[in-house]
Design a protein around this motif. Structure first.
Motif, PDB file in Angstrom:
ATOM      1  N   GLU A 148     -10.837  -0.605  -5.796  1.00 48.38           N
ATOM      2  CA  GLU A 148     -10.690   0.549  -6.889  1.00 48.38           C
ATOM      3  C   GLU A 148     -12.051   0.940  -7.100  1.00 48.38           C
ATOM      4  N   VAL A 196      -8.050   4.809  -5.325  1.00 50.64           N
ATOM      5  CA  VAL A 196      -7.091   4.402  -5.316  1.00 50.64           C
ATOM      6  C   VAL A 196      -6.998   3.443  -6.668  1.00 50.64           C
ATOM      7  N   LEU A 229      -9.854  -6.657  -4.001  1.00 56.19           N
ATOM      8  CA  LEU A 229      -9.051  -5.562  -4.824  1.00 56.19           C
ATOM      9  C   LEU A 229      -9.792  -4.881  -5.657  1.00 56.19           C
ATOM     10  N   VAL A 274      -4.839  -0.243  -8.405  1.00 52.50           N
ATOM     11  CA  VAL A 274      -4.301  -1.424  -8.096  1.00 52.50           C
ATOM     12  C   VAL A 274      -3.578  -1.704  -9.362  1.00 52.50           C
ATOM     13  N   CYS A 316       0.924  -1.289  -0.026  1.00 49.82           N
ATOM     14  CA  CYS A 316       0.027   0.040   0.048  1.00 49.82           C
ATOM     15  C   CYS A 316       1.033   1.204   0.155  1.00 49.82           C
ATOM     16  N   ILE A 356      -0.810  -0.932  -4.266  1.00 48.20           N
ATOM     17  CA  ILE A 356      -2.065   0.005  -4.142  1.00 48.20           C
ATOM     18  C   ILE A 356      -1.757   1.391  -4.170  1.00 48.20           C
TER      19      ILE A 356
END
Length: 319
Positions: free
Chosen positions: A299, A304, A295, A306, A273, A316
């Motif tokens: 997103e 964020v 995951l 990935v 991260c 991330i």
């Protein structure tokens, strides 16, 4: 790549509220707010009823229940759920046994799990043992004692009720010491430099390897970390801490970097991260059997991105 069904707004709210109430910190006014929300729209009530059905059979959590939420701080409109859904409680007691650490012990363990795997074992005394991801144990039952050696990882234990003429204490032994069950449900986790014991029912006595250190008895709802030579202060156990036993992770207002660190236990390879997004807060319930779905959800619901360099290297970072 996982194909995740897009959750409705009502299901997103229901999942957030589930996480809040399961944290054990919801107030009576928040519970009243939840009831008002559920009654305000038939879709809200249907979403909540669906969530209730799912949480009664956590072994198979639908993808749409794995949700994340925006990085907003806790607020009144994000805190509702009913207390009876705190059905994760489990605890047991632990015991004394000398620990011998050898590199090949993991390979020769009686029972073990791979990364991302969970396994339930029915024990000879009628109790049950659940191994979390990447864990290993040996089981030693004799005419005088019942001992679980935690070689690595995390284990949940619900002790059996024996009716024998000779009492056989039930003990869990880690590299740092032992925990003796006093008729209970509990978890023990090896966190490298420390062992963490959490009690959900009954009581557990914890004793570091250094016999000069005093032992400590934990009651239901209490947790402690200890090394071979020291005991920490007791802390409160959140009911959500045992959600993994049923294949789900529940968090409320958790930092994203801490969340990523926790879910990385269930994914092979490197999962990182970026510090730039580490402080974002996340709430929701997440199925542990599909990290790709988790995951993807990050997103979709957080600012964020990935980046997957390979299947085994994921980062991330800011969107």
């Amino acid at each position: 790549m996982s194909h995740q069904q897009k959750p409705t707004q009502a299901m997103v709210k229901a999942s957030i509220w589930y996480a809040r109430l399961a944290s054990g910190e919801a107030s009576e006014s928040e519970i009243a707010d939840w009831r008002a929300w559920a009654a305000s729209d038939p879709q809200n009530l249907q979403a909540w009823q669906k969530l209730e059905r799912v949480t009664k059979q956590f072994d198979q959590v639908p993808q749409e229940i794995g949700l994340a939420t925006l990085q907003l701080p806790p607020s009144a409109d994000r805190r509702r759920i009913i207390k009876h859904l705190a059905l994760f409680l489990s605890a047991s007691s632990l015991g004394l046994y000398a620990y011998r650490e050898q590199p090949w012990r993991e390979v020769l363990a009686d029972h073990s799990t791979a990364v991302g795997e969970r396994r339930e074992i029915q024990m000879a005394d009628g109790g049950r043992l659940v191994l979390n991801t990447d864990s290993a144990v040996n089981i030693h039952f004799s005419s005088t004692a019942r001992t679980i050696e935690l070689i690595k990882g995390e284990v949940f234990i619900e002790t059996g009720h024996e009716n024998l003429a000779v009492h056989r204490p039930f003990m869990v032994q880690s590299r740092h010491g032992t925990a003796t069950a006093l008729g209970t449900k509990f978890s023990v986790r090896d966190v490298s430099r420390l062992t963490r014991v959490s009690v959900f029912e009954g009581a557990v006595e914890v004793q570091p390897n250094d016999q000069g250190k005093r032992s400590m008895v934990l009651q239901a709802g209490e947790s402690i970390e200890f090394s071979a030579t020291s005991l920490s202060a007791k802390t409160k156990v959140k009911t959500t801490e045992m959600a993994w036993v049923n294949g789900i992770m529940v968090v409320y207002a958790m930092r994203l970097d801490a969340f990523v660190s926790e879910i990385s236990r269930y994914k092979t390879g490197v999962l990182r991260c970026d510090p730039a997004v580490g402080g974002l807060l996340i709430s929701g319930s997440f199925p542990l059997q599909d990290m790709e779905a988790v995951l993807n959800t990050l997103e979709e619901t957080l600012p964020v991105r990935v980046d997957r360099f390979t299947r085994y290297w994921v980062n991330i970072k800011p969107a």
